[in-house]
Design a protein around this motif. Structure first.
Motif, short mmCIF file in Angstrom:
data_model
loop_
_atom_site.label_atom_id
_atom_site.label_comp_id
_atom_site.label_asym_id
_atom_site.label_seq_id
_atom_site.Cartn_x
_atom_site.Cartn_y
_atom_site.Cartn_z
N ALA A 1 0.83 -1.20 0.00
CA ALA A 1 0.00 0.00 0.00
C ALA A 1 0.86 1.25 0.00
N ASP A 2 1.95 1.24 0.75
CA ASP A 2 2.86 2.39 0.80
C ASP A 2 3.48 2.65 -0.58
N VAL A 3 3.90 1.58 -1.24
CA VAL A 3 4.50 1.72 -2.58
C VAL A 3 3.47 2.27 -3.56
N ALA A 4 2.26 1.71 -3.54
CA ALA A 4 1.21 2.16 -4.48
C ALA A 4 0.83 3.61 -4.21
N GLU A 5 0.83 4.00 -2.95
CA GLU A 5 0.42 5.35 -2.58
C GLU A 5 1.40 6.39 -3.11
N SER A 6 2.67 6.03 -3.15
CA SER A 6 3.69 6.98 -3.59
C SER A 6 3.99 6.88 -5.08
N ALA A 7 3.40 5.90 -5.74
CA ALA A 7 3.72 5.67 -7.15
C ALA A 7 3.06 6.71 -8.05
N THR A 8 3.81 7.18 -9.03
CA THR A 8 3.27 8.08 -10.06
C THR A 8 3.27 7.41 -11.42
N GLU A 9 3.66 6.15 -11.45
CA GLU A 9 3.69 5.40 -12.70
C GLU A 9 2.97 4.07 -12.50
N ASN A 10 2.90 3.29 -13.57
CA ASN A 10 2.27 1.98 -13.48
C ASN A 10 3.07 1.08 -12.54
N LEU A 11 2.40 0.08 -11.98
CA LEU A 11 3.06 -0.86 -11.07
C LEU A 11 3.08 -2.25 -11.69
N PHE A 12 4.21 -2.92 -11.55
CA PHE A 12 4.36 -4.31 -12.00
C PHE A 12 4.75 -5.13 -10.78
N ILE A 13 3.84 -5.98 -10.34
CA ILE A 13 4.03 -6.78 -9.12
C ILE A 13 4.31 -8.22 -9.52
N ILE A 14 5.38 -8.80 -8.98
CA ILE A 14 5.74 -10.16 -9.37
C ILE A 14 6.47 -10.85 -8.22
N PRO A 15 6.15 -12.12 -7.94
CA PRO A 15 6.88 -12.87 -6.91
C PRO A 15 8.35 -13.03 -7.31
N GLU A 16 9.24 -12.93 -6.34
CA GLU A 16 10.66 -12.96 -6.63
C GLU A 16 11.16 -14.34 -7.02
N ASN A 17 10.37 -15.38 -6.73
CA ASN A 17 10.79 -16.73 -7.12
C ASN A 17 10.19 -17.15 -8.46
N SER A 18 10.09 -16.18 -9.38
CA SER A 18 9.51 -16.43 -10.70
C SER A 18 10.59 -16.73 -11.73
#
Length: 516
Positions: free
Chosen positions: A62-79
């Motif tokens: 939520a903190d990351v999304a709140e401060s974001a001014t661009e699109n977000l790409f969320i991905i598990p690190e074990n991908s």
């Protein structure tokens, strides 16, 4: 730029990607190191969130999304994933897009394509009595696909509903695999959703996946989450070295370059472009891209061929007219190639887009002038200029209408979807709201448009609709064929008549869509 969020696994030898090595790949990287390298061009300093504590992870997201001014790409690190799949998901224009997988038919519920269909094909469940989806009871999914609980209802183009260990979903049929793209306009909703989910984290089960929980919240808050399958590309989450050892050969064995090449071709091209150009132009594009050619350089080739075609038409002699037809065809081929080079090599620029759009019109109009000059020098009189000016005027008006409608359509807010409180234990109210929404949107003008859209499922109707709008491929084909076999008068009559039909058809459709 895109803000990348890596969802780290809990510490431990079996789940931490830092300890899993891709031994057969150059440099012997770990899973995490390879993924970091793949994402550097998108975000050199991605946010990393530990997913062991669900509430803490959701608040951090939520903190990351709140401060974001661009699109977000969320991905598990074990991908373990192909570069091209990351690229295709991250370049979506949808408000949200998730990579999904459906449960095999033998294990899942029915696979209805619409969230409000009243009947589906019977399931392969032996002697059990078939129950239509609108009468089915919501359930907590316990089946698994690739280690993830099947608690997602996947429709034709988006996620219909999502369940958790405490939230039942009507006939779940798939999972959210991992990568999730959320546009900047939905970032505030994502932030609030994650905070609300964090406040109720104690109700979720230990097998509830973090990404799937986020999609659960987004869908219930009215965000349209589009879906994408892996198709001919590779994605898998890995938690043990054995899984890594199985995944790498499978990934390497898939032709990522072929997928990238196919993706360089527009999916919505017209009939002529699809069957008489794109079948081979993609390979020309790859040849140019691998030799360092830029899309703008290819555009110059297209322009030169268009001018040469106009010069041939201006002679008025039959052999030169035939050559002009051949040249204008290849001018169009290279017009397709420049865009395919841009998409294959991922070289995009404002100048290139402007040149491509501007000189498409330039080639057409200079060819019109060449045809008219050729008609006059052949001693046929100068009244041909009336038809030439009519063709130019008609095409100019059509492009003006296309441009203005595109601008107006982009300003139109997306249609709102029903919402459902996060603490409601099942999705029945949501699905009923979707049914009501479908009924309301199937009235009057919308009903006519929907029927016409459904008619596109028939192949003949689909291509007829593509051709009737007289796209650039059909226009260049009409010029090449009529000029080579007949004369300039036939060419202009074809352009004016077909163009007028296209203008009436397009204008009618856009007026109808503007009124709904």
């Amino acid at each position: 730029m895109t803000r990348v969020v890596l969802l780290g696994a809990s510490p431990g030898p079996d789940t931490s990607p830092t300890g899993l090595r891709l031994a057969t790949m150059p440099g012997n990287p770990t899973v995490g190191e390879r993924l970091h390298g793949q994402l550097t061009s998108m975000d050199p300093r991605p946010a990393r969130i530990e997913s062991g504590d669900v509430a803490a992870a959701l608040r951090a997201l939520a903190d990351v999304a709140e401060s974001a001014t661009e699109n977000l790409f969320i991905i598990p690190e074990n991908s373990v994933v192909h570069d091209e799949l990351i690229y295709q998901i991250s370049k979506t224009k949808r408000g949200a897009l998730a990579l999904v997988a459906k449960e095999p038919r033998g294990n899942s519920g029915a696979t209805e394509e619409s969230p409000s269909e009243a009947a589906e094909a019977p399931e392969d469940n032996g002697p059990e009595e078939y129950v239509p989806i609108d009468e089915a009871e919501p359930e907590i999914g316990h089946n698994r696909v690739e280690g993830l609980p099947v608690r997602v209802r996947i429709g034709k183009s988006r996620v219909v509903s999502v369940g958790t260990a405490r939230h039942a979903v009507t006939r779940p049929n798939g999972v959210v695999l991992g990568p999730l793209h959320v546009s900047a306009r939905n970032a505030p909703t994502l932030a609030q959703t994650c905070r609300d989910l964090a406040d109720m984290a104690e109700v979720f089960g230990p097998d509830d996946d973090l990404v799937q929980l986020v999609v659960f919240g987004l869908v219930r808050n009215g965000v349209s989450v589009g879906i994408r399958g892996r198709r001919d590309l590779f994605y898998r989450r890995v938690t043990t070295q054995e899984e890594v050892n199985e995944a790498v050969p499978e990934m390497v064995g898939m032709n990522e370059d072929r997928s990238r090449l196919n993706n360089a071709v527009k999916g919505a091209d017209g009939f002529f472009t699809t069957f008489f150009v794109s079948t081979y132009s993609r390979f020309i594009a790859r040849w140019f891209a691998r030799r360092g050619w830029t899309p703008n350089q290819v555009t110059l080739i297209s322009i030169a061929l268009g001018v040469a075609a106009a010069a041939c038409f201006a002679t008025g002699d039959r052999p030169w007219m035939v050559l002009g037809g051949v040249l204008i065809y290849f001018a169009f081929v290279f017009d397709c190639v420049d865009g395919q080079v841009a998409r294959y090599a991922r070289k995009f620029g404002v100048l290139g887009a402007w040149l491509d759009a501007t000189f498409d019109r330039f080639k057409e109009y200079v060819v019109f002038a060449g045809l008219a000059v050729g008609w006059v020098v052949s001693g046929n009189g100068d009244d041909i200029w009336i038809l030439a000016l009519a063709a130019i005027g008609l095409q100019s008006v059509r492009h003006l209408l296309d441009f203005s409608f595109g601008i107006a359509n982009r300003r139109k807010p997306p249609a709102k979807l029903p919402t459902l409180a996060l603490d409601v234990p099942d999705d029945r109210d949501l699905r009923q709201a979707l049914v009501r929404r479908k009924v309301e949107r199937a009235q009057g003008m919308r009903r006519v448009l929907k029927m016409w859209t459904k008619a596109g499922r028939f192949r003949m109707v689909h291509w007829a609709r593509k051709m009737i709008v007289f796209p650039i491929g059909e226009r260049f084909a009409a010029i090449a064929i009529t000029a080579a076999l007949f004369d300039a008068r036939i060419t202009f009559l074809t352009l004016v008549i077909w163009g007028s039909v296209a203008a009436i058809y397009t204008l009618t459709g856009r007026l109808m869509r503007s009124l709904v």
